[in-house]
Design an enzyme around this catalytic site. Structure first.
Site, short mmCIF file in Angstrom:
data_model
loop_
_atom_site.label_atom_id
_atom_site.label_comp_id
_atom_site.label_asym_id
_atom_site.label_seq_id
_atom_site.Cartn_x
_atom_site.Cartn_y
_atom_site.Cartn_z
N GLY A 164 -2.10 -46.11 30.78
CA GLY A 164 -2.66 -45.66 29.51
C GLY A 164 -1.66 -44.77 28.81
O GLY A 164 -0.74 -44.22 29.43
N GLN A 219 1.46 -38.31 23.06
CA GLN A 219 2.55 -38.37 24.04
C GLN A 219 3.84 -38.88 23.42
O GLN A 219 4.92 -38.73 23.99
CB GLN A 219 2.16 -39.25 25.23
CG GLN A 219 1.07 -38.64 26.11
CD GLN A 219 0.71 -39.56 27.25
OE1 GLN A 219 -0.06 -40.48 27.08
NE2 GLN A 219 1.29 -39.33 28.42
N CYS A 277 0.47 -38.72 35.38
CA CYS A 277 0.63 -38.77 33.93
C CYS A 277 2.09 -39.04 33.58
O CYS A 277 2.99 -38.45 34.18
CB CYS A 277 0.19 -37.43 33.34
SG CYS A 277 0.34 -37.37 31.55
N LEU A 278 2.31 -39.91 32.59
CA LEU A 278 3.69 -40.22 32.17
C LEU A 278 4.37 -38.99 31.57
O LEU A 278 5.59 -38.94 31.51
CB LEU A 278 3.68 -41.36 31.15
CG LEU A 278 3.21 -42.73 31.66
CD1 LEU A 278 3.17 -43.73 30.51
CD2 LEU A 278 4.10 -43.24 32.78
N HIS A 300 -8.78 -39.40 30.92
CA HIS A 300 -7.43 -38.84 30.92
C HIS A 300 -6.80 -38.93 29.53
O HIS A 300 -6.21 -37.96 29.03
CB HIS A 300 -6.57 -39.61 31.95
CG HIS A 300 -5.15 -39.16 32.03
ND1 HIS A 300 -4.66 -38.42 33.09
CD2 HIS A 300 -4.11 -39.33 31.18
CE1 HIS A 300 -3.37 -38.15 32.87
NE2 HIS A 300 -3.01 -38.69 31.73
N GLU A 301 -6.95 -40.09 28.90
CA GLU A 301 -6.30 -40.30 27.59
C GLU A 301 -7.02 -39.52 26.48
O GLU A 301 -6.36 -38.99 25.58
CB GLU A 301 -6.22 -41.79 27.24
CG GLU A 301 -5.45 -42.65 28.25
CD GLU A 301 -4.08 -42.13 28.60
OE1 GLU A 301 -3.44 -41.44 27.78
OE2 GLU A 301 -3.62 -42.39 29.74
N HIS A 322 -5.75 -36.11 26.36
CA HIS A 322 -4.48 -35.95 25.64
C HIS A 322 -4.71 -35.69 24.15
O HIS A 322 -3.94 -34.97 23.51
CB HIS A 322 -3.62 -37.21 25.77
CG HIS A 322 -2.78 -37.25 27.02
ND1 HIS A 322 -1.82 -36.30 27.31
CD2 HIS A 322 -2.73 -38.13 28.05
CE1 HIS A 322 -1.23 -36.60 28.46
NE2 HIS A 322 -1.76 -37.71 28.93
CO CO Z 1 -1.24 -38.68 30.67
#
Ligand code: CO
Length: 176
Positions: free
Chosen positions: A45, A50, A95-96, A137-138, A141
């Site tokens: 995701g 981000q 997480c990226l 999670h998204e 963000h």
């Molecule tokens: Co993340």
């Protein structure tokens, strides 16, 4: 186009993103970039903040072999709003924007999320398990929240082991 993913502690990751009020053609290009960037990093995701874009847009695509029939399906959620959450349980999460780490995070094991589609139409999604976790999670963000904020202590963060060594190199060195 693959874009650069911001990493902690970039302050842009801590901003509350703006809802979209108009559904412009340029959105399509941005969303295509979000998918390319997510796939290039093997992520499940990605949220627009981000990439440094403070808009309430999320893309999610789980692996084909996971997620009880949700695998492989691309979900584009514009202005998502979680309206219902099931019982909470601990799930492993990464997480990226915080590469190399993971932790057990408490999440609802199911959610109902309403959102806008790319054409501006309203839609709703009922998600379980990994998909529910990814949605939470998204959406976090979009509110400037990272998964580490759900931990009692940074000691709960686990470092992901590096890729296995390439043994052929050592063999070569020995042979040489
Ligand atoms: Co993340």
């Amino acid at each position: 186009m693959i874009r650069r993913i911001l990493e902690t502690p970039d302050p842009s990751l801590r901003e509350v993103a703006e809802a979209l009020s108009e559904f412009e053609p340029w959105l399509e290009g941005l969303i295509a970039d979000m998918y390319s960037t997510m796939h290039a990093s093997s992520g499940l995701g990605l949220a627009a903040p981000q990439l440094g874009i403070p808009l309430r847009i999320v893309v999610i695509q789980l692996p084909e072999d996971q997620a009880e029939g949700h695998g492989g399906v691309p979900y584009t959620l514009i202005n998502p709003d979680i309206i219902e959450g099931g019982p909470r349980e601990k799930m492993t999460e990464g997480c990226l924007s915080l590469p190399g780490y993971r932790a057990m995070v408490e999440r609802c094991n199911s959610v109902v999320v309403t959102y806008r589609q790319l054409d501006g139409k309203c839609a709703a999604l009922t998600a379980q398990g990994l998909l529910a976790q990814a949605v939470q999670h998204e959406v976090d963000h979009l509110n400037g929240v990272l998964f580490i904020d759900h931990l009692d202590s940074m000691l709960e963060l686990q470092q992901i082991p590096p890729e296995p060594l390439d043994w052929s190199y050592e063999d070569e060195a020995e042979a040489g």
